[in-house]
Design a protein around this motif. Sequence first.
Motif, PDB file in Angstrom:
ATOM      1  N   MET A   1      26.595  24.056  26.104  1.00 34.43           N
ATOM      2  CA  MET A   1      27.039  24.735  24.875  1.00 34.43           C
ATOM      3  C   MET A   1      26.344  26.096  24.789  1.00 34.43           C
ATOM      4  N   ASP A   2      27.139  27.163  24.558  1.00 30.33           N
ATOM      5  CA  ASP A   2      26.544  28.488  24.546  1.00 30.33           C
ATOM      6  C   ASP A   2      25.802  28.745  23.236  1.00 30.33           C
ATOM      7  N   ASP A   3      24.983  29.812  23.261  1.00 36.24           N
ATOM      8  CA  ASP A   3      24.123  30.120  22.111  1.00 36.24           C
ATOM      9  C   ASP A   3      24.936  30.440  20.865  1.00 36.24           C
ATOM     10  N   LEU A   4      26.078  31.117  21.032  1.00 36.27           N
ATOM     11  CA  LEU A   4      26.892  31.487  19.870  1.00 36.27           C
ATOM     12  C   LEU A   4      27.418  30.241  19.160  1.00 36.27           C
ATOM     13  N   LEU A   5      27.874  29.258  19.934  1.00 36.56           N
ATOM     14  CA  LEU A   5      28.386  28.031  19.325  1.00 36.56           C
ATOM     15  C   LEU A   5      27.255  27.236  18.669  1.00 36.56           C
ATOM     16  N   GLN A   6      26.080  27.206  19.280  1.00 42.47           N
ATOM     17  CA  GLN A   6      24.937  26.525  18.675  1.00 42.47           C
ATOM     18  C   GLN A   6      24.573  27.170  17.340  1.00 42.47           C
ATOM     19  N   HIS A   7      24.577  28.494  17.309  1.00 43.39           N
ATOM     20  CA  HIS A   7      24.283  29.195  16.056  1.00 43.39           C
ATOM     21  C   HIS A   7      25.340  28.888  15.000  1.00 43.39           C
ATOM     22  N   PHE A   8      26.593  28.836  15.428  1.00 40.57           N
ATOM     23  CA  PHE A   8      27.673  28.494  14.487  1.00 40.57           C
ATOM     24  C   PHE A   8      27.452  27.117  13.875  1.00 40.57           C
ATOM     25  N   ILE A   9      27.066  26.133  14.691  1.00 45.06           N
ATOM     26  CA  ILE A   9      26.883  24.765  14.200  1.00 45.06           C
ATOM     27  C   ILE A   9      25.769  24.716  13.160  1.00 45.06           C
ATOM     28  N   VAL A  10      24.643  25.374  13.443  1.00 44.05           N
ATOM     29  CA  VAL A  10      23.520  25.392  12.480  1.00 44.05           C
ATOM     30  C   VAL A  10      23.960  26.037  11.172  1.00 44.05           C
ATOM     31  N   GLU A  11      24.622  27.201  11.272  1.00 45.54           N
ATOM     32  CA  GLU A  11      25.065  27.913  10.071  1.00 45.54           C
ATOM     33  C   GLU A  11      26.134  27.115   9.322  1.00 45.54           C
ATOM     34  N   ALA A  12      27.031  26.451  10.063  1.00 50.07           N
ATOM     35  CA  ALA A  12      28.107  25.690   9.419  1.00 50.07           C
ATOM     36  C   ALA A  12      27.551  24.550   8.584  1.00 50.07           C
ATOM     37  N   HIS A  13      26.555  23.832   9.103  1.00 48.38           N
ATOM     38  CA  HIS A  13      25.952  22.744   8.333  1.00 48.38           C
ATOM     39  C   HIS A  13      25.381  23.274   7.012  1.00 48.38           C
ATOM     40  N   GLU A  14      24.719  24.410   7.070  1.00 47.69           N
ATOM     41  CA  GLU A  14      24.116  24.979   5.856  1.00 47.69           C
ATOM     42  C   GLU A  14      25.185  25.429   4.861  1.00 47.69           C
ATOM     43  N   LEU A  15      26.226  26.075   5.353  1.00 40.45           N
ATOM     44  CA  LEU A  15      27.284  26.564   4.463  1.00 40.45           C
ATOM     45  C   LEU A  15      28.057  25.406   3.839  1.00 40.45           C
ATOM     46  N   ILE A  16      28.300  24.347   4.619  1.00 41.67           N
ATOM     47  CA  ILE A  16      28.994  23.173   4.079  1.00 41.67           C
ATOM     48  C   ILE A  16      28.167  22.538   2.977  1.00 41.67           C
ATOM     49  N   GLN A  17      26.855  22.417   3.192  1.00 40.11           N
ATOM     50  CA  GLN A  17      26.009  21.834   2.165  1.00 40.11           C
ATOM     51  C   GLN A  17      25.962  22.713   0.917  1.00 40.11           C
ATOM     52  N   GLN A  18      25.917  24.047   1.121  1.00 34.68           N
ATOM     53  CA  GLN A  18      25.893  24.963  -0.025  1.00 34.68           C
ATOM     54  C   GLN A  18      27.189  24.856  -0.824  1.00 34.68           C
ATOM     55  N   ALA A  19      28.314  24.803  -0.141  1.00 37.23           N
ATOM     56  CA  ALA A  19      29.598  24.666  -0.840  1.00 37.23           C
ATOM     57  C   ALA A  19      29.664  23.354  -1.600  1.00 37.23           C
ATOM     58  N   THR A  20      29.153  22.289  -1.000  1.00 36.62           N
ATOM     59  CA  THR A  20      29.138  20.990  -1.686  1.00 36.62           C
ATOM     60  C   THR A  20      28.315  21.054  -2.962  1.00 36.62           C
ATOM     61  N   ASP A  21      27.105  21.613  -2.850  1.00 36.43           N
ATOM     62  CA  ASP A  21      26.243  21.731  -4.031  1.00 36.43           C
ATOM     63  C   ASP A  21      26.932  22.530  -5.135  1.00 36.43           C
ATOM     64  N   ASP A  22      27.584  23.614  -4.765  1.00 38.04           N
ATOM     65  CA  ASP A  22      28.223  24.479  -5.765  1.00 38.04           C
ATOM     66  C   ASP A  22      29.410  23.779  -6.427  1.00 38.04           C
ATOM     67  N   LEU A  23      30.202  23.052  -5.650  1.00 26.04           N
ATOM     68  CA  LEU A  23      31.354  22.360  -6.224  1.00 26.04           C
ATOM     69  C   LEU A  23      30.912  21.246  -7.170  1.00 26.04           C
ATOM     70  N   LEU A  24      29.845  20.542  -6.806  1.00 24.81           N
ATOM     71  CA  LEU A  24      29.332  19.513  -7.711  1.00 24.81           C
ATOM     72  C   LEU A  24      28.753  20.134  -8.982  1.00 24.81           C
ATOM     73  N   ALA A  25      28.150  21.327  -8.845  1.00 27.94           N
ATOM     74  CA  ALA A  25      27.665  22.037 -10.033  1.00 27.94           C
ATOM     75  C   ALA A  25      28.829  22.475 -10.909  1.00 27.94           C
ATOM     76  N   LEU A  26      29.935  22.887 -10.298  1.00 27.71           N
ATOM     77  CA  LEU A  26      31.125  23.267 -11.064  1.00 27.71           C
ATOM     78  C   LEU A  26      31.732  22.066 -11.782  1.00 27.71           C
ATOM     79  N   GLU A  27      31.611  20.905 -11.187  1.00 30.01           N
ATOM     80  CA  GLU A  27      32.126  19.710 -11.860  1.00 30.01           C
ATOM     81  C   GLU A  27      31.376  19.457 -13.156  1.00 30.01           C
ATOM     82  N   ARG A  28      30.055  19.748 -13.146  1.00 26.63           N
ATOM     83  CA  ARG A  28      29.254  19.568 -14.366  1.00 26.63           C
ATOM     84  C   ARG A  28      29.472  20.709 -15.357  1.00 26.63           C
ATOM     85  N   ALA A  29      29.690  21.920 -14.843  1.00 22.13           N
ATOM     86  CA  ALA A  29      29.898  23.086 -15.705  1.00 22.13           C
ATOM     87  C   ALA A  29      31.091  23.874 -15.165  1.00 22.13           C
TER      88      ALA A  29
END
Length: 654
Positions: A1-29
């Motif tokens: 696996m090349d470095d660009l794809l590895q970087h994408f995977i790390v960043e994708a996990h963080e962005l997915i978690q951030q989007a999840t947190d924000d959507l759950l916050a929107l559900e409350r407010a």
Amino acid sequence: MDDLLQHFIVEAHELIQQATDDLLALERAPRAAGPMDSALRAVHTLKGSVGLFDFAPMGIALHAAEDLLSALKEKRAGIDAQAIDILLACIGQAERWVATIEQTGQLPPDAAEDGYRLARSLRSQLEEDPAQAADAIPQTELGWIEELRARSGNAALKTQDAPLVAIRYTPRADCFFAGDDPIALLRSVPGLVAVRLSSRNPWPPPAEIDPFSCNLRIEALSSAEPDRVKAIFRFVPDQVSIHEVPSAAGLQAPGAVPDAARGAGARTLRVDSARIDQLADLVGEMVVAKNALAHLSRQFEDGLDRKHLAQGLHASHAAIERLVAELHGAVMDVRMMPMRDVFRRFPRSVREIAGQLGKAIDFSMEGEDVEADKAVVEGLFEPLLHILRNAVGHGAEPELVRRETGKPEKTRIVLRAYRDGERVSVEVEDDGGGIDPAAIRQAACERGVASADDLERMSDDEAVDLIFAPGFSTASEVTDLSGRGVGMDAVRSAAERLGGQASVRSRLGLGTTIRLSLPLTIVMTKVMAVRLGQDLYGIPLEGILETALVPAARILPVRDAEAFVWRDRTLPLVRLADLLAIPRPPEAPQSLKVVVMAAGDDLVGIAVDRFAEKMDVVMRPMTGILARMQGVVGTTLLGDGSVLMILDIPELIG
């Protein structure tokens, strides 16, 4: 696996978690601007990263999610529960796709179908028709469609009558710099029956061709549903025209999906740069200490007097000992992760489980900043997921029942972490119906977990502890969430693999608390060495309360066992030689050396021949054919090259 794809995977996990947190916050407010902006930013960034790779179905779904979030933001209206559900479904699917990419380097075979389905669901929330994003082809300009169909060489296409979708895609000259891949988009079109590539402008001489400028015009016919085709080109609505035309049917020939490079996901750990700087400083000091030893070695060769040399060796040893201790602490700091990294994955899971079961849950988290070793934090996900499933499925009561008993309609479930000395405790507490000891006894008897006589002798707390027994379950039928008898047994096993314990407290009608007590680190541990004859064994120091010298006259026989009085409390006495099946010395000693330690919720005295030293050791787990050896936590290598076995006293006693 090349470095660009590895970087994408790390960043994708963080962005997915951030989007999840924000959507759950929107559900409350629902009208909160901050979470809306943050969710839109996370989805937009993730979509842009996906565009760098040949993951078109994932990009289609994320683009639709971005469109929906943008529309909701522009309307300045609160987001409703249905939109939250669909957006979370999209984020959840993206998380599964990233996990597959991490393992295989490519999307799963059914990604296209899932991507189209999600895009349709997301756009169904928009008031405007997404088809308007692409301009229709005027009737006066449809000649190329008939020409393409006629030249396709497909007999079935010419004779069968069914609607087709015509696509004319003219990429911008600078499309490569925008992250667009025209050929990849074409491959993603389902049901392709005819394709023609041509140049947008006349080709210049070969020596003058700019390889970074796109000069293509792509024309194609597809037999797929129009919405599926339009979703593909949502990235480039200004460069494509799509039109539904009555025509002969095409063959179902899905676009080929190229094989991606396979590779294993990289395990990463993000570390504060200050901690790395501290490690670098300590390594520098270690180099100085090493040079000091080399200097002493040369002095020894030169015949320096032994007294002066011994003083130098003692000073060098003290310096290295200090540096090793500091280096150990610094490495442990590098490996420390906040509980937030695993806790953030649970709000969406709890929401989904509660939705499946129709339970009203008020879920909260405490102690997210508490830190523990990376291996401990990462190892908590599966056991905590089991516990939370049980809390929702078994602990939470129906709203009607809660109203009748004077409780709030929503069952409160709290996931918390806190430091407990040199350990970290993680608890899941609910204020539900609690565990009925009578029901536990009945289920245990029916499943053969314990005999009726043993169950009768058990206290209520001991009966409740049977939820951790292998094969135990109170579920009457097997479902996706319960009934297989593996949940809580897996929890205790996972805690023990991490060097911890699992316990339960419950009061009928008031609620239940499941507690995991875990070490802060499982790499370096403190042990106390003890001797049996000439053999040396290690006992983890964290479980030891005290060492005592007990006169033989104070050892009391109790049936086939022994006991002694310690601080006005009678404790059972167990001889380590008996636990290890080693013969006792022929002559009984006048007094016994006893290690007082915890074994579960009780205290016990362990008789040994001699006490040795306390030491910090790097413990290695048992592997190979010894991996399942009972009573041994692991091993470590001593300074003389011998192997020290570190014992699990509670397991030996049990």
